[in-house]
Design an enzyme around this catalytic site. Structure first.
Site, PDB file in Angstrom:
ATOM      1  N   GLU A 187      10.656  16.215  15.395  1.00 24.98           N
ATOM      2  CA  GLU A 187      11.271  16.105  14.070  1.00 24.98           C
ATOM      3  C   GLU A 187      10.640  17.167  13.156  1.00 24.98           C
ATOM      4  O   GLU A 187       9.421  17.213  13.005  1.00 24.98           O
ATOM      5  CB  GLU A 187      10.927  14.697  13.564  1.00 24.98           C
ATOM      6  CG  GLU A 187      11.505  14.303  12.265  1.00 24.98           C
ATOM      7  CD  GLU A 187      10.980  12.922  11.824  1.00 24.98           C
ATOM      8  OE1 GLU A 187       9.820  12.564  12.146  1.00 24.98           O
ATOM      9  OE2 GLU A 187      11.725  12.205  11.156  1.00 24.98           O
TER      10      GLU A 187
ATOM     11  N   GLU B 123       9.765   1.023  10.983  1.00 26.87           N
ATOM     12  CA  GLU B 123      10.812   2.044  10.754  1.00 26.87           C
ATOM     13  C   GLU B 123      10.120   3.386  10.924  1.00 26.87           C
ATOM     14  O   GLU B 123       9.417   3.850  10.025  1.00 26.87           O
ATOM     15  CB  GLU B 123      11.366   1.923   9.326  1.00 26.87           C
ATOM     16  CG  GLU B 123      12.029   0.611   9.005  1.00 26.87           C
ATOM     17  CD  GLU B 123      13.456   0.535   9.545  1.00 26.87           C
ATOM     18  OE1 GLU B 123      13.964   1.541  10.076  1.00 26.87           O
ATOM     19  OE2 GLU B 123      14.056  -0.549   9.451  1.00 26.87           O
TER      20      GLU B 123
ATOM     21  N   CYS C 210      14.059  10.514   7.253  1.00 26.03           N
ATOM     22  CA  CYS C 210      14.004  10.189   8.675  1.00 26.03           C
ATOM     23  C   CYS C 210      15.386  10.228   9.324  1.00 26.03           C
ATOM     24  O   CYS C 210      15.484  10.267  10.544  1.00 26.03           O
ATOM     25  CB  CYS C 210      13.384   8.816   8.858  1.00 26.03           C
ATOM     26  SG  CYS C 210      14.277   7.575   7.931  1.00 26.03           S
TER      27      CYS C 210
ATOM     28  N   LYS D  61       0.878  -1.177   0.000  1.00 26.17           N
ATOM     29  CA  LYS D  61       0.000   0.000   0.000  1.00 26.17           C
ATOM     30  C   LYS D  61       0.914   1.226   0.000  1.00 26.17           C
ATOM     31  O   LYS D  61       1.462   1.613   1.026  1.00 26.17           O
ATOM     32  CB  LYS D  61      -0.890  -0.021   1.253  1.00 26.17           C
ATOM     33  CG  LYS D  61      -1.595   1.290   1.548  1.00 26.17           C
ATOM     34  CD  LYS D  61      -2.614   1.679   0.508  1.00 26.17           C
ATOM     35  CE  LYS D  61      -3.324   2.987   0.857  1.00 26.17           C
ATOM     36  NZ  LYS D  61      -2.481   4.178   0.741  1.00 26.17           N
TER      37      LYS D  61
HETATM   38  N1  LIG Z   1      12.577   4.985  10.060  1.00 23.33           N
HETATM   39  C1  LIG Z   1      12.519   5.091   8.746  1.00 23.33           C
HETATM   40  O1  LIG Z   1      13.164   4.316   8.019  1.00 23.33           O
HETATM   41  C2  LIG Z   1      11.643   6.137   8.120  1.00 23.33           C
HETATM   42  C3  LIG Z   1      11.729   6.346   6.744  1.00 23.33           C
HETATM   43  C4  LIG Z   1      10.920   7.315   6.155  1.00 23.33           C
HETATM   44  C5  LIG Z   1      10.042   8.059   6.932  1.00 23.33           C
HETATM   45  N2  LIG Z   1       9.994   7.845   8.244  1.00 23.33           N
HETATM   46  C6  LIG Z   1       9.103   8.641   9.091  1.00 23.33           C
HETATM   47  O2  LIG Z   1       7.840   8.835   8.462  1.00 23.33           O
HETATM   48  C7  LIG Z   1       7.298  10.089   8.837  1.00 23.33           C
HETATM   49  C8  LIG Z   1       6.899  10.856   7.595  1.00 23.33           C
HETATM   50  O3  LIG Z   1       6.102  10.093   6.769  1.00 23.33           O
HETATM   51  P1  LIG Z   1       4.510  10.276   6.750  1.00 23.33           P
HETATM   52  O4  LIG Z   1       4.137  11.633   7.170  1.00 23.33           O
HETATM   53  O5  LIG Z   1       4.019   9.821   5.431  1.00 23.33           O
HETATM   54  O6  LIG Z   1       4.096   9.244   7.867  1.00 23.33           O
HETATM   55  P2  LIG Z   1       2.672   8.619   8.145  1.00 23.33           P
HETATM   56  O7  LIG Z   1       2.852   7.695   9.266  1.00 23.33           O
HETATM   57  O8  LIG Z   1       1.642   9.656   8.261  1.00 23.33           O
HETATM   58  O9  LIG Z   1       2.330   7.820   6.818  1.00 23.33           O
HETATM   59  C9  LIG Z   1       3.094   6.723   6.382  1.00 23.33           C
HETATM   60  C10 LIG Z   1       2.200   5.825   5.549  1.00 23.33           C
HETATM   61  O10 LIG Z   1       1.206   5.255   6.360  1.00 23.33           O
HETATM   62  C11 LIG Z   1      -0.069   5.477   5.791  1.00 23.33           C
HETATM   63  N3  LIG Z   1      -1.048   5.538   6.876  1.00 23.33           N
HETATM   64  C12 LIG Z   1      -1.449   6.604   7.609  1.00 23.33           C
HETATM   65  N4  LIG Z   1      -2.356   6.220   8.536  1.00 23.33           N
HETATM   66  C13 LIG Z   1      -2.518   4.879   8.388  1.00 23.33           C
HETATM   67  C14 LIG Z   1      -3.307   3.883   9.041  1.00 23.33           C
HETATM   68  N5  LIG Z   1      -4.121   4.198  10.069  1.00 23.33           N
HETATM   69  N6  LIG Z   1      -3.212   2.619   8.618  1.00 23.33           N
HETATM   70  C15 LIG Z   1      -2.400   2.286   7.604  1.00 23.33           C
HETATM   71  N7  LIG Z   1      -1.625   3.176   6.948  1.00 23.33           N
HETATM   72  C16 LIG Z   1      -1.682   4.445   7.337  1.00 23.33           C
HETATM   73  C17 LIG Z   1       0.082   6.741   4.997  1.00 23.33           C
HETATM   74  O11 LIG Z   1      -0.892   6.837   3.993  1.00 23.33           O
HETATM   75  C18 LIG Z   1       1.465   6.551   4.438  1.00 23.33           C
HETATM   76  O12 LIG Z   1       1.412   5.760   3.298  1.00 23.33           O
HETATM   77  C19 LIG Z   1       8.382  10.786   9.606  1.00 23.33           C
HETATM   78  O13 LIG Z   1       8.132  10.689  10.975  1.00 23.33           O
HETATM   79  C20 LIG Z   1       9.633  10.009   9.241  1.00 23.33           C
HETATM   80  O14 LIG Z   1      10.664  10.091  10.177  1.00 23.33           O
HETATM   81  C21 LIG Z   1      10.746   6.894   8.863  1.00 23.33           C
HETATM   82  O1  LIG Z   2      13.588   8.468   5.219  1.00 25.12           O
HETATM   83  C1  LIG Z   2      14.057   7.436   5.556  1.00 25.12           C
HETATM   84  C2  LIG Z   2      14.968   6.555   4.807  1.00 25.12           C
HETATM   85  C3  LIG Z   2      16.227   7.258   4.483  1.00 25.12           C
HETATM   86  C4  LIG Z   2      17.311   6.347   4.027  1.00 25.12           C
HETATM   87  O2  LIG Z   2      17.090   5.165   3.775  1.00 25.12           O
HETATM   88  O3  LIG Z   2      18.428   6.846   3.945  1.00 25.12           O
END
Ligand SMILES: NC(=O)c1ccc[n+]([C@@H]2O[C@H](COP(=O)([O-])OP(=O)(O)OC[C@H]3O[C@@H](n4cnc5c(N)ncnc54)[C@H](O)[C@@H]3O)[C@@H](O)[C@H]2O)c1
Ligand SMILES: O=CCCC(=O)O
Length: 497
Positions: free
Chosen positions: A396, A264, A298, A187
């Site tokens: 963040e 993640e 992230c 998804k």
């Molecule tokens: N740790 C990592 O590897 C990593 C990598 C990239 C982003 N991030 C984190 O992601 C965040 C930014 O991304 P974002 O704003 O899209 O995050 P988000 O959690 O809002 O959304 C992530 C995904 O989850 C989906 N989603 C939202 N609510 C949901 C639910 N109830 N059930 C299922 N899916 C749902 C969204 O549509 C999207 O596709 C930041 O906090 C960032 O640090 C972490």
């Molecule tokens: O945003 C998270 C992933 C970033 C990375 O894989 O370097």
């Protein structure tokens, strides 16, 4: 070559732009409702895709479940060949795939091209890992018994991904899952689904059997899709990249079926510069870390802690680099930085900036909104002597705000760095190995990067601690997350000769 139109890019293979979901090797282009994908740089609609009913997720799960029965028994070498094909296909189509990313996400073409290379590298890596799922032999307490362990694929995996790396966050999960012999239902984020669909198109060309790789689409029903994936007994694992808040929802929802999980989640990366650091290196690498994807990764450093004896020089040197940035439409290769994903992201950066300034931070580069370019454009901000109680010390930003804090002692700065519920990435700059090692051991984070701001690579275990989640992606460990260990105990053997 045709002149580029920055409204709609010109593609070498327009077939990469798909119009529907991908289930059981078929494109599903119709549904009673639809949603629009827009270019964050100018608000133009770039695709209208089916808003699928929840029944389609259930169908995709059934398809992946049926495909698993045979896919799990394919030879690892065969899976390796398909994965390698996928790596080659991604690189053959790198320009088109990068344009799709820049178009739907808004990031600069240089970042988008780097993302395609990075995304493809997971297919190459896991093509090499697929034949290396080793087990062990163990001599248990009973001398007439022998124990063998084997790694088996966990089953159908639900993959939920964010918009910030529309390609790489999928491939980092899917390549490992497929290498292990799992099938997947993906998804993608509804802001950036076109990259996921382009991957599905290439998966077909790479030779993967039908039903192994499925992509479902929804904007408004995303939470319901997530719930179905979490609650389905046919799905054995959920792997999610995104915010901590959503990660917690998925974990709760997965409790009823006790699913295996990889999460993640969010970060709040500290970057520490000691007085003995190489200043040129620290400045260059801090810039690379802070402004990759315009701060929307992230692992971007979110808080820069610089020794009080060098903070003013460091801030000026950072500012000099930031002044060289060219912000604009990501598709124009002369632009070094694109736009933010949406208005909510812009508002968060602005809030963090205003809060820090109101508490007394020194403005080194004012930056801010760029309405002449569009509502999602934001010029990078550099602040120094930021008070430690500023909101940005805790939350963040996920955007182009570079807040520089001052510190005096190693104990003090480790305290600041660890004063966070997150623990994803941390950075330390010093030429003293004792300092680097001591600080790296003390930092509460899953990944520590010393004297470099860019460390992401398919070969490293990527993941966090604390509320940044758990599980490791990439590296030799990444495939383990998609397997379960089975123990075979052979008993009543005759005495050894
Ligand atoms: N740790 C990592 O590897 C990593 C990598 C990239 C982003 N991030 C984190 O992601 C965040 C930014 O991304 P974002 O704003 O899209 O995050 P988000 O959690 O809002 O959304 C992530 C995904 O989850 C989906 N989603 C939202 N609510 C949901 C639910 N109830 N059930 C299922 N899916 C749902 C969204 O549509 C999207 O596709 C930041 O906090 C960032 O640090 C972490
Ligand atoms: O945003 C998270 C992933 C970033 C990375 O894989 O370097």
């Amino acid at each position: 070559m045709a002149a580029e139109n920055y409204g709609r890019p010109v593609f070498n293979d327009a077939e990469l732009l798909r119009k529907g979901a991908y289930i059981d090797g078929e494109w599903v282009e119709t549904a009673p409702e639809s949603f629009e994908v827009t270019n964050p740089a100018n608000g133009e609609v770039i695709a209208t895709l089916p808003e699928q009913p929840v029944s389609e997720v259930e169908r995709a799960i059934d398809v992946a479940h049926a495909a698993f029965k045979t896919f799990k028994n394919t030879a690892p070498r065969e899976r390796a060949r398909w994965l390698r094909n996928m790596y080659n296909l991604m690189l053959e189509n790198i320009d088109d795939l990068a344009k799709i990313i820049a178009w739907e996400n808004g990031k600069a073409m240089s970042d988008a091209t780097g993302e395609v290379r990075y995304a493809a590298s997971y297919y190459e890596w896991y093509a090499e890992e697929a034949p290396r799922m080793y087990g062990t032999t163990i001599q248990p307490g009973n001398p007439t018994n022998r124990v063998i362990t084997m790694r088996q694929p966990v089953g159908v995996c639900g993959i939920i991904c964010p918009w910030n790396f529309p390609s790489a966050m999928i491939t980092r999960k899917a390549a490992a899952a497929l290498a292990a012999g799992c099938t997947v239902v993906i998804k993608p984020d509804s802001s950036t689904p076109l990259s996921a669909l382009a991957l599905a198109y290439l998966m077909e060309k790479a030779g993967f059997p039908k039903g192994v790789f499925n992509v479902v689409l929804s904007h408004t029903r995303t939470p319901e899709f997530g719930l179905r994936l979490c609650e389905s007994p046919k799905v054995k694992k959920i792997t999610f990249t995104g915010s901590t808040a959503v990660g917690k929802i998925l974990m709760k929802q997965s409790a009823s079926t006790l699913k295996k999980l990889s999460l993640e989640l969010g970060g709040n990366a500290p970057l520490i510069v000691f007085a003995d650091a190489d200043m040129d290196q620290a400045v260059e690498q801090a810039i690379a870390s802070k402004f990759r994807g315009l701060g929307q990764t992230c692992v971007c450093c979110n808080r820069l802690y610089v020794h009080s004896s060098i903070i003013d020089e460091f801030a000026e040197r950072i500012a000099a680099e930031v002044r060289k940035f060219v912000v604009g439409n990501g598709l124009d290769p002369k632009n070094t930085h694109g736009c933010l994903i949406n208005g909510k992201a812009v508002a968060k950066v602005e809030h963090h900036k205003q809060d820090a300034v109101s508490r007394g931070a020194k403005v080194v580069i004012e930056g801010g909104l760029l309405p002449e370019l569009g509502p999602n454009f934001y010029a990078p901000v550099v602040l120094s002597h930021v008070p430690h109680d500023a909101v940005v010390a805790k939350e963040e930003t996920f955007g182009p705000l570079c807040p520089i804090f001052s510190f005096d002692t190693i104990e003090e700065v480790v305290g600041y760095a660890n004063d966070s519920e997150f623990g994803l990435a941390s950075y330390v700059f010093s030429k003293n190995i004792d300092t680097v090692y001591t600080v790296a051991e003390a930092l509460e984070s899953g990944m520590v990067s010393a004297n470099t701001g860019l460390f992401s690579d398919c070969s490293i275990p990527f993941g966090g601690v604390k509320e940044s989640g758990f599980g490791r992606e990439g590296s030799l460990y990444g495939i383990e997350d998609y397997t379960v260990i089975k123990t075979l105990n052979i008993g009543s053997l005759p005495p050894r000769i």
